[in-house]
Design an enzyme around this catalytic site. Structure first.
Site, PDB file in Angstrom:
ATOM      1  N   THR A  57      24.309  39.451  12.908  1.00 25.03           N
ATOM      2  CA  THR A  57      24.874  38.088  13.020  1.00 25.03           C
ATOM      3  C   THR A  57      25.526  37.976  14.409  1.00 25.03           C
ATOM      4  O   THR A  57      24.831  37.704  15.377  1.00 25.03           O
ATOM      5  CB  THR A  57      25.882  37.786  11.887  1.00 25.03           C
ATOM      6  OG1 THR A  57      26.843  38.819  11.824  1.00 25.03           O
ATOM      7  CG2 THR A  57      25.171  37.626  10.560  1.00 25.03           C
ATOM      8  N   THR A  86      30.981  48.859   4.870  1.00 20.32           N
ATOM      9  CA  THR A  86      30.952  47.866   5.932  1.00 20.32           C
ATOM     10  C   THR A  86      30.207  46.634   5.485  1.00 20.32           C
ATOM     11  O   THR A  86      29.692  46.567   4.388  1.00 20.32           O
ATOM     12  CB  THR A  86      30.273  48.422   7.187  1.00 20.32           C
ATOM     13  OG1 THR A  86      30.471  47.479   8.227  1.00 20.32           O
ATOM     14  CG2 THR A  86      28.776  48.579   6.966  1.00 20.32           C
ATOM     15  N   GLU A 135      33.856  42.400  17.832  1.00 20.34           N
ATOM     16  CA  GLU A 135      33.855  41.118  18.529  1.00 20.34           C
ATOM     17  C   GLU A 135      34.767  41.156  19.750  1.00 20.34           C
ATOM     18  O   GLU A 135      35.964  41.372  19.643  1.00 20.34           O
ATOM     19  CB  GLU A 135      34.242  40.002  17.550  1.00 20.34           C
ATOM     20  CG  GLU A 135      33.112  39.764  16.553  1.00 20.34           C
ATOM     21  CD  GLU A 135      33.437  38.746  15.485  1.00 20.34           C
ATOM     22  OE1 GLU A 135      32.483  38.261  14.850  1.00 20.34           O
ATOM     23  OE2 GLU A 135      34.616  38.437  15.270  1.00 20.34           O
ATOM     24  N   ASN A 137      35.696  33.899  17.869  1.00 17.54           N
ATOM     25  CA  ASN A 137      36.105  33.449  16.546  1.00 17.54           C
ATOM     26  C   ASN A 137      36.631  32.031  16.528  1.00 17.54           C
ATOM     27  O   ASN A 137      36.811  31.440  15.471  1.00 17.54           O
ATOM     28  CB  ASN A 137      37.096  34.428  15.942  1.00 17.54           C
ATOM     29  CG  ASN A 137      36.367  35.661  15.487  1.00 17.54           C
ATOM     30  OD1 ASN A 137      35.465  35.568  14.667  1.00 17.54           O
ATOM     31  ND2 ASN A 137      36.706  36.798  16.071  1.00 17.54           N
TER      32      ASN A 137
END
Lengths: 410, 410
Positions: free
Chosen positions: B158, B195, B282, B405
């Site tokens: 993703t 995970t 991220e 985010n």
């Protein structure tokens, strides 16, 4: 960057009979502002406090606990910004005690009657000689005027962008009782017992025996409900002081309706200060009020509220004004793994966004964006499993949070 | 932004006899890449998994649990990226089951022999018809080649910037046994059981009865030790599948030394994948390995490791390569309020920075800056109260974490 927050207006603050504040510049960091605060309490005053639960409790926190536990009368508080005197071992304790001794000598009281507080960088030795040198100026500035309180609020700031002070008054037995509070703290902030530094001063005549419970109850309804980043500081201290000079008969049982009235007034001031802390949270662009209702216990309501408030994903979505329902559900589900999700409803402002654990049929993205657009936002999560509830306040996570914390040595 | 992380090199991956993977583009989001993965298991294969503890466990997680608990043989796994099928109620469960039925029809097995997985945006209905339409292509692509595994790792991404795959081989009773694993997940990531999505495939001949314990032990030593942001996803799934085709006698007791050898090989692969997840966290610019030693229990070691790894203040200091000792102590003290801080020692790399709870006498800021400068950093905290220890992996908190985010709708 603070959200809907103005500096204290002296016209909205009140004096507290028997209590004086005075600040001075000690030059603890490379700044010229006042950074030492002295609070003088008239004879007969009483104090109680709650402190950080962090194992690395700073030296002044350890000294405060000793001085309060010993049942001493308290005659003065001394606060410095710029150095936390934490992780400083025996030398740190000696420095905190030395500052108490210096205050005691100036004020003509015992060192054990002084409470010391520090906030700022951790693991560096306190330049106590700078504090001692500044104390006579702070003493000369001692005053009970609203302006002195506004100055006091400014003297204890670190990364705060705006000083935080608030007053209220109530009438007890026909006598006007005053409450004035100041607080600081905008990061490393999820008070577990109290915020980084906060002081509530009153002249209410309440027995010393009731103060420890009162300060805890007020903290639970105010500072313990605010979080900026989930990191509990090593120096959190919240102290309630009263000169007990108000001319009403002493309040000495918690069942006394005057106890509830006083607690409500103190909580009003403390909750307002707690909210100011989140409004001035490091890098904050949004102020979020999270209500959790329908809980089986206040504890689980609190757990869910803090779970949402501390989720980096919720906080970054908030920064983007993104109605990201999924992240809120994720945070709720993490905080309470036993939840029956099919009974969960969530509102953003007045918009029902999640109904029975799924996206509400009536929900539109446009509605979500509309309610998240303002700087001041509310959210309600109903857990559908009881009647208990709580409210938690927080702010968003912005680029500036990273910037401030990547650049500032706390 | 990933730290020291390269895409899977097919030359370093191995086939797993009896297990084939095939991917296809279903167009679940506005992308043209493969986003559906089919894994085919030969008859006689066995599977076990561990899943998120989040109350809002996604529909596919619920279906996986049912299909595994029923003791079915497992013949296929179907995975989609781009939609998490979470918070989607009865319709979501039907969609997950429909994807299982479609796979079963294609493969000639029962729907209960299929495990479904989804990852992506939460609270939006799964476009199951797109998945069903893509399945024949995925089936046509089924292959056991290393390149197919590399493609499989890419199909489940993703916000991952780099696909994650890893192989190893071990010899059991003179027979070569293969292990190949793939994983994805870079945010909303603090696996509590596993995970976001990870699959380990082997041909080791181990009894179905031992698999649930083995997968849990491997998860505890790998995926459960990594955190990006402390937010446990609703879709975390880690599944171990074996074709059991390796020609060695079956391993059917945990005291068998071959169990330990197999577990070590699986853990090697799983821990490597877990570290890749933190390396690709991220916005990550730093990869941090935190060792906690001298603990009274593994649990408290883990608590302290996660406490440091999840502290926004530690993570932002790390981003700035700032040797901010105070924030590490703050995080340790929060994680373990009962700690005797005077026995705490901390090393950054090989530099003793905190000794007996205070700044080490030998420590210089220059040393701290030197060891924190590289992209790959280690830290050790010795609690001085026992002999237990653990290791936790994480990444820093950068501007890009906020950017990703604030812009991505998970």
């Amino acid at each position: 960057m603070a959200v809907n927050l103005l500096p204290p207006n002296p016209a909205e603050l009140v004096s507290v009979p028997g209590i004086k504040v005075g600040s001075a510049p000690a030059g603890i960091k490379k700044w010229t502002r006042d950074d030492v605060l002295l609070i003088e309490l008239a004879p007969g005053s009483r104090a109680a406090g709650v402190f950080t639960q962090n194992a690395f409790a700073a030296a002044p926190v350890q000294v405060c606990r000793q001085h309060l536990q010993a049942g001493n009368s308290i005659r003065a508080l001394v606060v410095n910004a710029g150095n936390a005197n934490c992780g400083t071992g025996a030398q740190g304790l000696q420095a905190a005690q030395a500052s108490c001794r210096a205050v005691a000598e100036l004020m003509g009281c015992k060192a054990q009657e002084v409470l010391p507080f520090s906030t700022g960088v951790i693991l560096e030795h306190l330049p106590v000689e700078k504090i001692v040198a500044a104390l006579p100026v702070a003493q000369a500035n001692l005053s009970d005027t609203p302006q002195a309180w506004a100055n006091a609020a400014a003297a204890i700031m670190t990364t705060d962008t705006i000083a935080k002070a608030r007053s209220t008054q109530l009438v007890v037995d026909g006598v006007t009782v005053s409450v004035t509070g100041i607080a600081k703290g905008v990061g490393m902030l999820e008070p577990n017992m109290a915020t980084m530094l906060a002081y509530l001063a009153t002249d209410a005549n309440i027995s010393a025996a009731l103060l420890p419970q009162l300060v805890k109850e007020v903290a639970d309804a105010s500072f313990n409900r605010v979080t900026v980043d989930g990191d509990t500081s090593t120096n959190d201290s919240f102290v309630l002081i009263t000169s007990a000079q108000a001319a009403h008969p002493e309040i000495n049982v918690t069942t006394d309706p005057r106890y509830a009235a006083l607690k409500a007034a103190l909580t009003d001031v403390a909750a307002d200060l707690a909210q100011r802390i989140a409004r001035d949270g490091e890098g904050a662009t949004k102020f979020l009020t999270i209500q959790v209702t329908g809980a089986a216990s206040v504890e689980e309501a609190h757990q869910v509220g803090k779970g949402i408030a501390n989720s980096p994903l919720v906080k970054t979505a908030l920064f983007a004004s993104d109605p990201n329902l999924g992240r809120v559900l994720m945070a709720v589900g993490n905080a309470l793994p036993s939840l029956d999700t099919q009974k969960t409803n969530v509102w953003f402002g007045d918009v029902l966004v999640v109904e029975n654990g799924g996206r509400a049929a009536s929900y539109t993205e446009a509605d979500g964006q509309r309610v998240l657009a303002p700087a001041e936002i509310s959210m309600r999560v109903d857990l559908g499993r009881g009647t208990e509830h709580t409210t938690v306040w927080t702010c968003d996570f912005s680029y500036d949070y990273v910037k401030i914390n990547a650049e500032y040595r706390t």
